[in-house]
Enzyme design. Sequence first.
Site, PDB file in Angstrom:
ATOM      1  N   GLY A 157       0.796  -1.211   0.000  1.00  0.00           N
ATOM      2  CA  GLY A 157       0.000   0.000   0.000  1.00  0.00           C
ATOM      3  C   GLY A 157       0.835   1.270   0.000  1.00  0.00           C
ATOM      4  O   GLY A 157       0.433   2.283  -0.571  1.00  0.00           O
ATOM      5  N   SER A 158       1.999   1.215   0.628  1.00  0.00           N
ATOM      6  CA  SER A 158       2.860   2.405   0.633  1.00  0.00           C
ATOM      7  C   SER A 158       3.275   2.759  -0.783  1.00  0.00           C
ATOM      8  O   SER A 158       3.204   3.918  -1.201  1.00  0.00           O
ATOM      9  CB  SER A 158       4.111   2.159   1.489  1.00  0.00           C
ATOM     10  OG  SER A 158       3.757   2.011   2.845  1.00  0.00           O
ATOM     11  N   THR A 297      -5.942   3.049   9.378  1.00  0.00           N
ATOM     12  CA  THR A 297      -5.012   2.092   9.982  1.00  0.00           C
ATOM     13  C   THR A 297      -5.299   1.834  11.451  1.00  0.00           C
ATOM     14  O   THR A 297      -5.182   0.709  11.923  1.00  0.00           O
ATOM     15  CB  THR A 297      -3.568   2.635   9.843  1.00  0.00           C
ATOM     16  OG1 THR A 297      -3.380   3.021   8.485  1.00  0.00           O
ATOM     17  CG2 THR A 297      -2.550   1.590  10.226  1.00  0.00           C
ATOM     18  N   ASP A 388      -5.231  -3.282  -0.988  1.00  0.00           N
ATOM     19  CA  ASP A 388      -4.196  -4.303  -0.794  1.00  0.00           C
ATOM     20  C   ASP A 388      -4.767  -5.708  -0.665  1.00  0.00           C
ATOM     21  O   ASP A 388      -5.329  -6.056   0.388  1.00  0.00           O
ATOM     22  CB  ASP A 388      -3.406  -4.006   0.483  1.00  0.00           C
ATOM     23  CG  ASP A 388      -2.484  -2.817   0.334  1.00  0.00           C
ATOM     24  OD1 ASP A 388      -2.387  -2.280  -0.783  1.00  0.00           O
ATOM     25  OD2 ASP A 388      -1.861  -2.436   1.340  1.00  0.00           O
ATOM     26  N   PRO A 389      -4.565  -6.541  -1.669  1.00  0.00           N
ATOM     27  CA  PRO A 389      -4.949  -7.953  -1.503  1.00  0.00           C
ATOM     28  C   PRO A 389      -4.274  -8.611  -0.295  1.00  0.00           C
ATOM     29  O   PRO A 389      -4.840  -9.531   0.292  1.00  0.00           O
ATOM     30  CB  PRO A 389      -4.481  -8.585  -2.818  1.00  0.00           C
ATOM     31  CG  PRO A 389      -4.547  -7.465  -3.817  1.00  0.00           C
ATOM     32  CD  PRO A 389      -4.133  -6.246  -3.040  1.00  0.00           C
ATOM     33  N   HIS A 390      -3.095  -8.137   0.100  1.00  0.00           N
ATOM     34  CA  HIS A 390      -2.453  -8.801   1.241  1.00  0.00           C
ATOM     35  C   HIS A 390      -3.021  -8.349   2.591  1.00  0.00           C
ATOM     36  O   HIS A 390      -2.542  -8.769   3.629  1.00  0.00           O
ATOM     37  CB  HIS A 390      -0.920  -8.711   1.200  1.00  0.00           C
ATOM     38  CG  HIS A 390      -0.319  -7.353   1.375  1.00  0.00           C
ATOM     39  ND1 HIS A 390       0.937  -7.056   0.900  1.00  0.00           N
ATOM     40  CD2 HIS A 390      -0.762  -6.215   1.953  1.00  0.00           C
ATOM     41  CE1 HIS A 390       1.235  -5.807   1.184  1.00  0.00           C
ATOM     42  NE2 HIS A 390       0.216  -5.280   1.825  1.00  0.00           N
ATOM     43  N   TYR A 419       1.185  -0.836 -24.851  1.00  0.00           N
ATOM     44  CA  TYR A 419       1.153  -2.203 -25.365  1.00  0.00           C
ATOM     45  C   TYR A 419       2.335  -2.479 -26.276  1.00  0.00           C
ATOM     46  O   TYR A 419       2.821  -1.606 -26.983  1.00  0.00           O
ATOM     47  CB  TYR A 419      -0.154  -2.497 -26.128  1.00  0.00           C
ATOM     48  CG  TYR A 419      -1.208  -2.950 -25.177  1.00  0.00           C
ATOM     49  CD1 TYR A 419      -1.463  -4.304 -25.000  1.00  0.00           C
ATOM     50  CD2 TYR A 419      -1.878  -2.033 -24.390  1.00  0.00           C
ATOM     51  CE1 TYR A 419      -2.399  -4.736 -24.083  1.00  0.00           C
ATOM     52  CE2 TYR A 419      -2.822  -2.454 -23.463  1.00  0.00           C
ATOM     53  CZ  TYR A 419      -3.075  -3.804 -23.321  1.00  0.00           C
ATOM     54  OH  TYR A 419      -3.989  -4.231 -22.408  1.00  0.00           O
ATOM     55  N   SER A 439      11.622  -5.335 -11.432  1.00  0.00           N
ATOM     56  CA  SER A 439      11.328  -6.766 -11.360  1.00  0.00           C
ATOM     57  C   SER A 439      10.100  -6.999 -10.485  1.00  0.00           C
ATOM     58  O   SER A 439       9.856  -6.261  -9.539  1.00  0.00           O
ATOM     59  CB  SER A 439      12.523  -7.518 -10.762  1.00  0.00           C
ATOM     60  OG  SER A 439      13.655  -7.323 -11.566  1.00  0.00           O
TER      61      SER A 439
END
Lengths: 623, 623
Positions: A157-158, A297, A388-390, A419, A439
Site C-alpha cells: 500500500g505504501s 489504519t 491491498d490484496p495482502h 502495449y 522486477s
Amino acid sequence: MEKKDYKDMDLSAYFIGPKGENADLFKELTEKLINEHVGYRQNFNSDDENSISESEKITPEFNNAVVNMKETLSELSRKMRGGSIPWTTAGRYLAQMDNETLMPAILAYNFAILWNGNGVAWAGSPASTLMEEEVGQDLAKLNGYKKNGWGYVATDGSIANVSALWMARNVASIPFAVKEVCPELVEGKSEWELQNMSVKECLDLLDKTGDKKNDVKSRSARSGQNLQKLGKWLVPSTMHYSWQKALDITGVGEDNLIVLPVDDHYRVDTDKLESIIQENVDKHIPILGVVAVVGSTEEGAVDHVDKFLKIRDKFRKQGVDFVVHVDAAYGGYGRTVYIDENGEFMPYDQLEDAFKKYGIFTENNQFLKKDVYNAYKAIGETDSVTIDPHKMGYVPYDAGGLAIADTRMKDTLTYYAPYAFQEGVAVPASIGQFTLEGSKAAGSAAAVWTVNRMIPLNISGYGRLVARTLFAARRFADLFDGQKFEVKGKTIVSHVVYEPDYNMIDWVYKEEGNNSLKSMNDLTQALFEYTSSSKGGDLYNLDLLTSDSNFSPETYGDAPVKFIESLGIDGSEYHTEGKMEILRASMMSPWIYDDKSFDYWAPRITKAIQGKFELISEHENIL
Amino acid sequence: MEKKDYKDMDLSAYFIGPKGENADLFKELTEKLINEHVGYRQNFNSDDENSISESEKITPEFNNAVVNMKETLSELSRKMRGGSIPWTTAGRYLAQMDNETLMPAILAYNFAILWNGNGVAWAGSPASTLMEEEVGQDLAKLNGYKKNGWGYVATDGSIANVSALWMARNVASIPFAVKEVCPELVEGKSEWELQNMSVKECLDLLDKTGDKKNDVKSRSARSGQNLQKLGKWLVPSTMHYSWQKALDITGVGEDNLIVLPVDDHYRVDTDKLESIIQENVDKHIPILGVVAVVGSTEEGAVDHVDKFLKIRDKFRKQGVDFVVHVDAAYGGYGRTVYIDENGEFMPYDQLEDAFKKYGIFTENNQFLKKDVYNAYKAIGETDSVTIDPHKMGYVPYDAGGLAIADTRMKDTLTYYAPYAFQEGVAVPASIGQFTLEGSKAAGSAAAVWTVNRMIPLNISGYGRLVARTLFAARRFADLFDGQKFEVKGKTIVSHVVYEPDYNMIDWVYKEEGNNSLKSMNDLTQALFEYTSSSKGGDLYNLDLLTSDSNFSPETYGDAPVKFIESLGIDGSEYHTEGKMEILRASMMSPWIYDDKSFDYWAPRITKAIQGKFELISEHENIL
C-alpha cells in the site's frame, strides 16, 4: 461443476485452518503442483541429459552440502517458530490486520516461485503478466472504474500511495508542459486555470499533442520543473505514514501537506475540508489532491467519499479542480459486500434480501451503516484507489494494489506505449514502465489471480468472507462495550471508542469510579503489555494478543474528547496527558463470527483478560 | 559438522536441478517444513478446539469449494506451464539474467509464506526483521562497507536505485536546511560550498544540530524546497531505465540527468566523465552524484569504479564533491570471487593460488581482468550500492538489495530513530521508515538469510558459484567468436562484440563477404526471432532461447563503431542504419562451465543455431 454456484461453497475449505484442519489437503495439493513443475523441467527437450548424476549424489561433497542445507533450514525453522506472530489462531489474536491467508493463494505463490517468473514484462513471465492484467481489471472494476480503468499488483500500500501521488503530480503538470511545447493548445488560459484542470482535461490535452506527446512528457513534472506550482495535498489525520514518504520522495514536499481534522468518529470533518479548500482557493493556492481513507489504519474508519466528491463538484463550479484518491489499502475489500454477482453495486434497499440469500447474518445488522454504504458507492467516481490484496484479500505479502479510473494516468510516467506486440498479438508492455517496481515476482499476481477466480469480488465470494469479519467486529464490540472485570474489589469496565465502520475495534479499560485519564491510559497500556511480548513473555505462550495505539492532540485534535467526557473524565485531561491510550483489534479472523464460535471464544477471551488484570494487579502499581 | 568447510560442499546439491534431479530432496524438505509449521498452529494454546470439524469437511458445500479450488489450481498450472520461460534448462536458455534458483531459497521463501510475517517492523515479524538486519550487514560487508554500513532487502533493483537517489538528494539538501534552522553551523559558507559537501560532512553537520535535528530534516529536500539547487546526476549510457524513473519520481528531474558516454568496451569513458564534470563546475553547476554500473543490463560491462573515485579525489581538491553510487544490481555478486573466508578482499597476486585451492578454473583464465578486479575492489570507497540477490544471488523474485556506506544516510528519510526497544532490548525500528516499501514479505529476507548462512559471500561459497558462470561466459564467448555455419553455400560467421567483463555475452551473425550492416542486423535479428516465441513457436518446443537488444547512436554514441569496422563494414552505416542489432546472453546457468558439460552442450547449441539458419534461409528473404 458446470456453472459454479459460489454461494454454495464453504469458505472454510480455503484455509489451512487454525489447527491445521486442512493440512492434508494442503500437502496433497502442494505435492501435486511440485510434481507438475518437475515434469515440466524433465520434459523440456526431454532427451537432454541430467546435470546431476546419481553417482555425484553419493559423494561426500554432495552429502556435506545436504547436511549444511538441512542444518540451516532447521535453524530457519527454529527462528520462525520462535519469532513469528501466532495470527493463525482462530480467536486469540485481536491485534494487527493479519490472519491466516487463503490456502490457494499460498499454493499459487509457492508454485509461482518454482517458475520464478519476472512479471516486469511479458517476455519475463507471459502467464503472470496476463494474470496481472486480469487482476488489474478486477481491482479497477471492484472499485467501480469502468472500461477505462487499470490496476496492478503493487508491492504494498505504501508504494501504491506513492505511485498515486506520482501520477497525480505528473498529470497535474501536463498543462504547464503543454504551454511550453504546444502553447496554442492552452492559449488564453491563466496559470490558475492551468492549475485547475481535471484529470480528464489534462489527459485529453495530452492526447491532443499528437506526435509531440513525448516532448510534452519531458517537460512535465518528470523534468523536475513546476513541482511547487501544483498545489496542496490534503490527507486525513488518520493517514498512514506512507503519505509523508510520498510527499517526500515525489518532491511535492511536506510543505504542501495539509492534514485534515477528523470528527469524533475518526472520519474527516467534511465541513472543515470544504473550508480548508476554500481558504486556499481564496489565497489562490491550488489543490493538487485530496485523500479519503477507507478503513483507517488505527480505527478502520471510512471517510465520507461521497461528501468529498460533492465538495469537489461545488468547487468545480468555481473553476477549482483536484484529484480525489482513496486510500482503501485496508478497507477496499469491504466494497465486495455490496456488489452483486453481475458486478453491480446493489441498491441499499435490496441489501437485506441479498444478505439473506447469501447467508450473511442479518439480525442485529448495525454494521450496515448507510453512510459507510454511501462512501463505498462513491468510490467509482474518484480518480484512484489503493487496495491491498495482502490485507483483506487474505493473500500473503507482498500483494498491494493500485487502481486508477483512467488508464491514461499511468502513461504520464513513461515515454513508452502501453502495449507491445508479440507474435502479432498485443500484450501488456513492460509493466515496469508504469510502476516504481522493476522486477516483479510472478507469485503475487498468480496468487491474487487464483483467489479472484475462485472467490469472486462480489457478495458471493469475498463479500461473504468480509462479512464474517464485519460481524465478528460487531459482536466483539458489543461484548467489549461495558464488559466488567472484578479484581481485588475493584471493577474495571471496558469501553469501545466508536461504533466500528469496518472490522476494527478500538477500546479502553477504565476503573469504575476512577475518572482520571492517566489511570485509564495506564490500565489500557498495561493490558496491552500483558497481551504482547512486552510483558506477556514468550509470544507462543500468550493466551491473548492485542495491539495498541494512542490518540494525541497533535495528530487527532479534539476527536477523542467527546468519548473521554462520556466516561466522566474531564476533557481537559486529554491535553494535559497528551494522549488517549487505546487497544486496537482488526477482527480479521474468519473463525469467530457465528453463534457457535462466538460462544466458544467470548468466554475464553474474557477469561484471558481477567487473568491479565489479576497479573497487573499483582505486579503493577496501578490497580 | 562441527566446523563447516564450505569449499568441500557440492553446490549442485543446492538446486532442484534442470531435470528435477534433486526433486525428491526438495519434496522431503518441503513436507518437513510444512509439518513443522502445522505443528506450531496445532500447539499454540494446544487445547483450543478446531475451527473446521470433520463433519463439516464431508458436506456438499465443503466439497464444492475443494473442487473449485482444484479446478482453479489446475488452470493456474496449465497457464504457468504454457506461459513460463524455461530458464531451468541447463543449456538451452542463453538469454536474460535468469536461471533456476537455489533450492534452500525456494524452501525458505515458501516456508515464510506460511507464517506470512510482515517484515516492516519487529512487531510484525520478529524473526525475519532480525534476519533482514543480518542480511543488510551481509550486503554492506560484501561491498566493503565496514562497521557503519547498512543494507536491506529491497523489492528490486529499481526501487534500490530510486532509494539511493532519494537518500543522496536528502543528504545533499542538509546543508541548506541547516542554513535555515541553525545558520551558525554553516556561517560564512557560500552556496557553492553548501552544494559541495561530502556525504560524511553533511551527516556530521546534521549530527551537530542536536535537538533541532527533526526541524532540520523538515527543511531538507523532503520539504520540497531546494531540489533544483542540488545539481546534476550522471549516469552511464548503459544505464537501466530505472534511472529515468528515479529522476522523475524524486523530483530531481530528468533535466538534471547527464548521460555519460561509454567506450568501445561499454564502460564509461572516464576522460569524458572528468571533462563533463569540469564543464559543469566551470559553469558553477554542482554535481549531485555519479553512478557507476557494475554489470550493465545489456553488456555485463563493469565501469572503472576506481577511476571514478580518483576523479572524485581530484575534484575534492578544488572543493567539488558528489555522491558515487554503484548500480551493481546484476554484477554485485561478482565481488564474492575476490573475497577470502575472513571477508578480506584478496591481493591480486594471490588470486591464482586461491582459485586453485577453491577449485575455480585457472587455465585460460582471461576472465581475471585486472581492471575488473580494480573496479570491484574500489566499491568499498563508494557511498551506496544496488545489489540484487534475485539476480546473481540465485534467490527467487522479489529480492533486490541496497547497501549504504554510512548508516546515517537512511535516517534522512524519516523523523524516527533507527532503533526501538522491545523487552528492554534494542531491535530494528520499523524498517518501513527507511524504505519506500511499507509492508514487506518475510520471505525475501528469510530466503536471502538462509542462503547467505549456507553459501558464504566469499570465495568458498558464492565465489565458486559465480565463477562457474564467468567461466561459462568465457568458454561460450570463445565458441561464438568466429564460429561458422554453412547454409546453402553461404557462410555465416558469429562475432563476439567485446570481451566479457562478467558473465554476459553479446554477439552478432554476419554473412561472410557481405559487408552490409543492414544484412548483419537482419540476420542477427532473425536468429533472435527463431530462438524466441516471436517466430520460434511455442516456448516449450524451442531447442534454444536467446534475447536481443540493439545499440543505437542515440544511446551509445560511437561505442560500437570500432567493432563494426573490424568486421569490414563501413562505420558510417551505423549512423545510417541507426542501430547495431545484437544477441545477448547472461550465462547464468551453473551447469555448462566444466569440460564435460561444455563438451555436451556446445555441439547441441551449435546444432540448434545451424537449424535456425536453415529455417531462416527457407522462410526469410535474407539468406
